[in-house]
Design a protein around this motif. Structure first.
Motif, PDB file in Angstrom:
ATOM      1  N   ILE A   1       0.750  -0.878   0.071  1.00 31.34           N
ATOM      2  CA  ILE A   1       0.390  -0.160   0.093  1.00 31.34           C
ATOM      3  C   ILE A   1       1.575   1.120   0.253  1.00 31.34           C
ATOM      4  CG2 ILE A   1      -1.730   0.847   1.210  1.00 31.34           C
ATOM      5  CD1 ILE A   1      -2.875  -1.283   2.672  1.00 31.34           C
ATOM      6  N   GLY A   2       0.840   2.403  -0.624  1.00 30.72           N
ATOM      7  CA  GLY A   2       1.662   3.457  -0.954  1.00 30.72           C
ATOM      8  C   GLY A   2       0.462   4.143  -1.717  1.00 30.72           C
ATOM      9  N   PRO A   3       1.453   5.441  -1.851  1.00 30.24           N
ATOM     10  CA  PRO A   3       0.670   6.512  -2.933  1.00 30.24           C
ATOM     11  C   PRO A   3       1.236   6.670  -4.408  1.00 30.24           C
ATOM     12  CG  PRO A   3       2.466   7.717  -2.029  1.00 30.24           C
ATOM     13  CD  PRO A   3       2.049   6.404  -0.960  1.00 30.24           C
ATOM     14  N   LEU A   4       0.636   6.913  -5.473  1.00 34.36           N
ATOM     15  CA  LEU A   4       0.084   7.050  -6.852  1.00 34.36           C
ATOM     16  C   LEU A   4       0.483   8.185  -7.560  1.00 34.36           C
ATOM     17  CD1 LEU A   4      -1.464   3.596  -7.400  1.00 34.36           C
ATOM     18  CD2 LEU A   4       1.172   3.999  -7.791  1.00 34.36           C
ATOM     19  N   PRO A   5       1.102   8.138  -8.642  1.00 42.42           N
ATOM     20  CA  PRO A   5       0.903  10.087  -9.112  1.00 42.42           C
ATOM     21  C   PRO A   5      -0.348  10.340  -9.552  1.00 42.42           C
ATOM     22  CG  PRO A   5       2.338   8.619 -10.109  1.00 42.42           C
ATOM     23  CD  PRO A   5       2.039   7.445  -9.112  1.00 42.42           C
ATOM     24  N   ALA A   6      -1.282   9.222 -10.093  1.00 43.91           N
ATOM     25  CA  ALA A   6      -1.841   9.912 -11.476  1.00 43.91           C
ATOM     26  C   ALA A   6      -3.276   8.812 -11.162  1.00 43.91           C
ATOM     27  CB  ALA A   6      -1.830   9.024 -12.862  1.00 43.91           C
ATOM     28  N   LYS A   7      -4.442   9.721 -11.914  1.00 46.66           N
ATOM     29  CA  LYS A   7      -5.649   8.611 -11.024  1.00 46.66           C
ATOM     30  C   LYS A   7      -5.648   7.755 -11.544  1.00 46.66           C
ATOM     31  CE  LYS A   7     -10.769   9.729 -11.534  1.00 46.66           C
ATOM     32  NZ  LYS A   7     -11.720  11.514 -12.573  1.00 46.66           N
ATOM     33  N   ALA A   8      -5.643   7.336 -12.667  1.00 49.58           N
ATOM     34  CA  ALA A   8      -5.846   5.967 -13.476  1.00 49.58           C
ATOM     35  C   ALA A   8      -5.546   5.381 -12.615  1.00 49.58           C
ATOM     36  CB  ALA A   8      -4.880   5.990 -15.564  1.00 49.58           C
ATOM     37  N   ASP A   9      -3.008   5.286 -12.296  1.00 48.30           N
ATOM     38  CA  ASP A   9      -2.811   4.167 -11.509  1.00 48.30           C
ATOM     39  C   ASP A   9      -3.450   3.692 -10.628  1.00 48.30           C
ATOM     40  OD1 ASP A   9      -0.700   4.751 -12.909  1.00 48.30           O
ATOM     41  OD2 ASP A   9       0.019   6.360 -11.818  1.00 48.30           O
ATOM     42  N   TRP A  10      -4.278   5.062  -9.717  1.00 45.42           N
ATOM     43  CA  TRP A  10      -5.762   3.952  -8.432  1.00 45.42           C
ATOM     44  C   TRP A  10      -6.052   2.472  -9.236  1.00 45.42           C
ATOM     45  CZ3 TRP A  10      -3.779   5.678  -3.233  1.00 45.42           C
ATOM     46  CH2 TRP A  10      -3.120   6.198  -3.985  1.00 45.42           C
ATOM     47  N   GLN A  11      -6.219   2.721 -10.011  1.00 46.93           N
ATOM     48  CA  GLN A  11      -7.228   1.976 -11.236  1.00 46.93           C
ATOM     49  C   GLN A  11      -7.168   0.840 -11.204  1.00 46.93           C
ATOM     50  OE1 GLN A  11     -10.210   3.574 -14.153  1.00 46.93           O
ATOM     51  NE2 GLN A  11      -9.485   5.702 -13.438  1.00 46.93           N
ATOM     52  N   GLN A  12      -5.586   0.268 -10.460  1.00 51.14           N
ATOM     53  CA  GLN A  12      -4.664  -1.295 -10.743  1.00 51.14           C
ATOM     54  C   GLN A  12      -4.134  -1.141  -9.294  1.00 51.14           C
ATOM     55  OE1 GLN A  12      -3.048  -0.895 -14.183  1.00 51.14           O
ATOM     56  NE2 GLN A  12      -2.434   1.802 -13.856  1.00 51.14           N
ATOM     57  N   GLY A  13      -3.834  -2.576  -9.228  1.00 50.78           N
ATOM     58  CA  GLY A  13      -3.171  -2.726  -8.872  1.00 50.78           C
ATOM     59  C   GLY A  13      -3.860  -2.829  -7.083  1.00 50.78           C
ATOM     60  N   SER A  14      -2.716  -2.340  -6.137  1.00 53.88           N
ATOM     61  CA  SER A  14      -3.119  -1.862  -4.359  1.00 53.88           C
ATOM     62  C   SER A  14      -4.593  -1.128  -4.457  1.00 53.88           C
ATOM     63  CB  SER A  14      -2.308  -2.383  -3.462  1.00 53.88           C
ATOM     64  OG  SER A  14      -1.564  -1.489  -4.361  1.00 53.88           O
TER      65      SER A  14
ATOM     66  N   ASP B   1      11.234  -2.082  12.335  1.00 55.91           N
ATOM     67  CA  ASP B   1      10.222  -1.867  12.649  1.00 55.91           C
ATOM     68  C   ASP B   1       9.390  -1.395  11.970  1.00 55.91           C
ATOM     69  OD1 ASP B   1      10.776  -2.283  15.813  1.00 55.91           O
ATOM     70  OD2 ASP B   1      11.484  -0.591  16.002  1.00 55.91           O
ATOM     71  N   PHE B   2       8.549  -1.921  11.495  1.00 53.84           N
ATOM     72  CA  PHE B   2       6.989  -2.358  10.604  1.00 53.84           C
ATOM     73  C   PHE B   2       6.408  -0.755  11.755  1.00 53.84           C
ATOM     74  CE2 PHE B   2       8.203  -6.413   9.636  1.00 53.84           C
ATOM     75  CZ  PHE B   2       8.537  -6.434   8.343  1.00 53.84           C
ATOM     76  N   GLU B   3       6.008  -0.053   9.966  1.00 55.38           N
ATOM     77  CA  GLU B   3       4.838   0.802  10.140  1.00 55.38           C
ATOM     78  C   GLU B   3       4.057   0.541  10.084  1.00 55.38           C
ATOM     79  OE1 GLU B   3       3.511   5.289   8.004  1.00 55.38           O
ATOM     80  OE2 GLU B   3       4.143   3.939   6.784  1.00 55.38           O
ATOM     81  N   PRO B   4       2.625   1.030  11.260  1.00 56.06           N
ATOM     82  CA  PRO B   4       1.451   0.291  11.492  1.00 56.06           C
ATOM     83  C   PRO B   4       0.227   0.594   9.815  1.00 56.06           C
ATOM     84  CG  PRO B   4       1.922   1.305  12.803  1.00 56.06           C
ATOM     85  CD  PRO B   4       2.927   1.847  12.148  1.00 56.06           C
ATOM     86  N   ILE B   5       0.134  -0.702   9.841  1.00 53.12           N
ATOM     87  CA  ILE B   5      -1.029  -0.279   8.498  1.00 53.12           C
ATOM     88  C   ILE B   5      -1.726   0.754   8.775  1.00 53.12           C
ATOM     89  CG2 ILE B   5      -2.668  -1.376   6.412  1.00 53.12           C
ATOM     90  CD1 ILE B   5       0.347  -1.929   6.472  1.00 53.12           C
ATOM     91  N   ALA B   6      -2.468   1.269   9.669  1.00 54.50           N
ATOM     92  CA  ALA B   6      -3.243   2.415   9.549  1.00 54.50           C
ATOM     93  C   ALA B   6      -2.585   3.840   9.314  1.00 54.50           C
ATOM     94  CB  ALA B   6      -3.805   2.333  11.228  1.00 54.50           C
ATOM     95  N   ASP B   7      -1.211   3.589   9.661  1.00 50.98           N
ATOM     96  CA  ASP B   7      -0.589   5.147   9.107  1.00 50.98           C
ATOM     97  C   ASP B   7      -0.387   5.053   7.701  1.00 50.98           C
ATOM     98  OD1 ASP B   7      -0.700   5.363  11.957  1.00 50.98           O
ATOM     99  OD2 ASP B   7       0.981   5.252  12.732  1.00 50.98           O
ATOM    100  N   VAL B   8      -0.134   3.592   7.652  1.00 44.66           N
ATOM    101  CA  VAL B   8       0.139   3.918   5.819  1.00 44.66           C
ATOM    102  C   VAL B   8      -1.029   4.130   5.060  1.00 44.66           C
ATOM    103  CG1 VAL B   8       0.331   2.275   3.907  1.00 44.66           C
ATOM    104  CG2 VAL B   8       1.716   1.983   6.151  1.00 44.66           C
ATOM    105  N   ILE B   9      -2.519   3.285   5.087  1.00 40.87           N
ATOM    106  CA  ILE B   9      -3.335   4.375   4.825  1.00 40.87           C
ATOM    107  C   ILE B   9      -3.924   5.347   5.503  1.00 40.87           C
ATOM    108  CG2 ILE B   9      -6.623   3.708   4.612  1.00 40.87           C
ATOM    109  CD1 ILE B   9      -5.387   1.123   5.764  1.00 40.87           C
ATOM    110  N   ARG B  10      -3.761   6.254   6.053  1.00 43.74           N
ATOM    111  CA  ARG B  10      -3.350   7.781   6.675  1.00 43.74           C
ATOM    112  C   ARG B  10      -3.058   8.198   5.339  1.00 43.74           C
ATOM    113  NH1 ARG B  10      -2.692   7.438  11.604  1.00 43.74           N
ATOM    114  NH2 ARG B  10      -4.812   6.494  11.705  1.00 43.74           N
ATOM    115  N   LYS B  11      -2.012   8.386   5.296  1.00 39.93           N
ATOM    116  CA  LYS B  11      -1.415   8.985   4.277  1.00 39.93           C
ATOM    117  C   LYS B  11      -1.857   8.604   3.385  1.00 39.93           C
ATOM    118  CE  LYS B  11       3.419   7.463   6.430  1.00 39.93           C
ATOM    119  NZ  LYS B  11       4.605   7.733   6.088  1.00 39.93           N
TER     120      LYS B  11
END
Length: 339
Positions: free
Chosen positions: A182-195, A319-329
Motif C-alpha cells: 500500500i502506498g501513494p500513486l501519482p495519477a488518477k489512472a494508476d489508482w484503478q489497478q493493483g493495490s 520496525d514496520f509502520e502500522p498499516i493504519a498509518d500507511v492508509i492514512r498517509k
C-alpha cells in the motif's frame, strides 16, 4: 551504478526516491516515456523534485534482450521490480513471458556483466502451501505443485527459480516476498489497478465485504528493507515482508473511515463469490473484455492467510509502520490525485 527495473511502478518509483535521496548513482529503465512524468509528479507531490533529476532514465524492456545491453554498463547492483501483476487467466502467457523469462534475462545479464548483487521483488503468492501442522506462511513454507496456484503465483515462483539459478552460478542474491503493498500513486489512472484499487473501489462505495485475511505492508517499508538488505552482507536468503495480517473487513473499515465513505454492509459468502467469478468469466467471453473477478481472486477473498515476518525483523532489527498509518498517509495522496 545501481539499476532499477520497473521504476515506473509503485515499488520502483518509491525505491528510486529512496536511492536518489541517499545520493546513490541510479539508473532506471522504462518502456513508456509518458510514465516518467508520472514518477516526476510523485516526487513533486512528496517534495522531492530535486531527487528526481538525479535519475538516469534509459529505454529498456526485461523481455527484450538487445535493449538491455547498454543499460547494464557500469552497473554493480540491481533491484529487479519489473513484473506483471494479474489474476486474469487470459494473461498467462504475458505473466510467464515477463515474470519468468524477463527475470531470467536480468539474471543472465547480472552474471555476464559481473553485477555484485541482485535484489528480486517476488510476492507472498510464491511462498508455497501450508502443511497440516503449519499456521503461518514463512520463508520455509514449501511449494506443493499438486495444489492449485494462480498463474501469477506460478510465474513468481518460476522467477524465483531463475534467481536461485543465478545464485548457484555465483551471483549474490536476496529475494523479498512482500504482501499487499500500500502506498501513494501519482495519477488518477494508476489508482484503478493493483493495490490502488482498494482506494478506488472504496471511494466509489462498496456494498459487499468478505472475511478473508492476508498480509499488508507499506511501500516505504518495502523500499527501506530492500535497501538495507542490499547494503548488508546478507545473501542467498529470502524474506517475507508483511507488516500486519489484517482481516479484509477490518481493512475496509479503516479505508472507509479515512476516505469518508460508508462501510460495506452485505457479507459476500463463498457461494456468492463463486457464482460471481463464473458469471464474470461468461461476460468477459461474450463481451471480449478483461476479467474483473477471477477464480483465484474469489478464493483469496475468503482465505485466512497469515504470514510470519520474524526473520526480517531479526535480521535488520526492523520496525514496520502500522498499516493504519500507511492508509492514512496514502489516503491524502488519493484525494489529491482524484479531485
Amino acid at each position: 551504478m545501481i539499476l532499477v527495473t520497473g521504476g515506473t511502478g509503485l515499488v520502483g518509483m518509491h525505491l528510486l526516491m529512496l536511492l536518489a535521496e541517499k545520493g546513490e548513482p541510479v539508473r532506471a529503465i522504462y518502456r513508456n516515456a509518458a510514465r516518467i512524468d508520472n514518477v516526476r509528479q510523485l516526487f513533486e507531490m512528496q517534495g522531492r523534485a530535486s531527487a528526481f533529476e538525479a535519475i538516469d532514465w534509459q529505454p529498456g524492456d526485461v523481455t527484450d534482450i538487445p535493449s538491455l545491453e547498454n543499460v547494464f554498463s557500469g552497473v554493480s547492483k540491481v533491484y529487479h521490480c519489473a513484473a506483471v501483476v494479474s489474476f486474469d487467466p487470459s494473461e498467462e502467457l504475458l505473466l510467464r513471458k515477463t515474470n519468468i523469462e524477463g527475470t531470467a534475462n536480468i539474471v543472465n545479464f547480472c552474471l555476464a556483466k559481473n553485477v555484485r548483487k541482485l535484489c528480486f521483488f517476488s510476492s507472498i503468492a510464491a511462498l508455497g502451501d501450508l502443511a497440516v501442522n503449519e499456521h503461518h506462511f514463512s520463508e520455509t513454507t514449501e511449494w506443493n505443485p499438486e495444489k492449485y496456484h494462480s498463474d501469477y503465483a506460478i510465474s513468481k515462483y518460476g522467477a524465483e527459480m531463475e534467481v536461485w539459478r543465478g545464485q548457484q552460478e555465483g551471483l549474490q542474491t536476496v529475494i523479498v516476498n512482500p504482501g499487499v503493498i500500500i502506498g501513494p500513486l501519482p495519477a488518477k489512472a494508476d489508482w484503478q489497478q493493483g493495490s490502488g484499487r482498494l482506494f478506488w473501489e472504496t471511494a466509489k462505495g462498496m456494498k459487499y465485504f468478505t472475511k478473508g485475511m492476508t498480509g499488508f505492508i507499506g511501500v516505504w517499508d518495502v523500499a527501506k528493507i530492500a535497501y538495507q538488505l542490499m547494503e548488508s552482507d546478507i545473501r542467498s536468503e529470502r524474506f517475507v515482508l508483511v507488516a500486519e495480517n489484517l482481516p479484509f473487513d477490518a481493512l475496509s473499515r479503516t479505508l472507509t473511515t479515512e476516505l469518508g465513505v460508508r462501510p460495506p454492509t452485505v457479507y459476500a459468502s463463498r457461494w456468492m463469490t463463486s457464482l460471481a467469478w463464473r458469471a464474470d468469466w461468461l461476460l468477459s467471453a461474450l463481451l471480449f473484455r478483461k476479467r474483473k473477478l477471477s477464480r483465484a481472486t474469489a478464493h483469496a477473498l475468503h482465505s485466512q492467510e497469515q504470514y510470519d515476518h520474524s526473520k526480517v525483523k531479526a535480521a535488520l532489527d526492523f520496525d514496520f509502520e502500522p498499516i493504519a498509518d500507511v492508509i492514512r498517509k496514502t489516503a491524502v495522496y488519493f484525494r489529491e490525485t482524484n479531485v
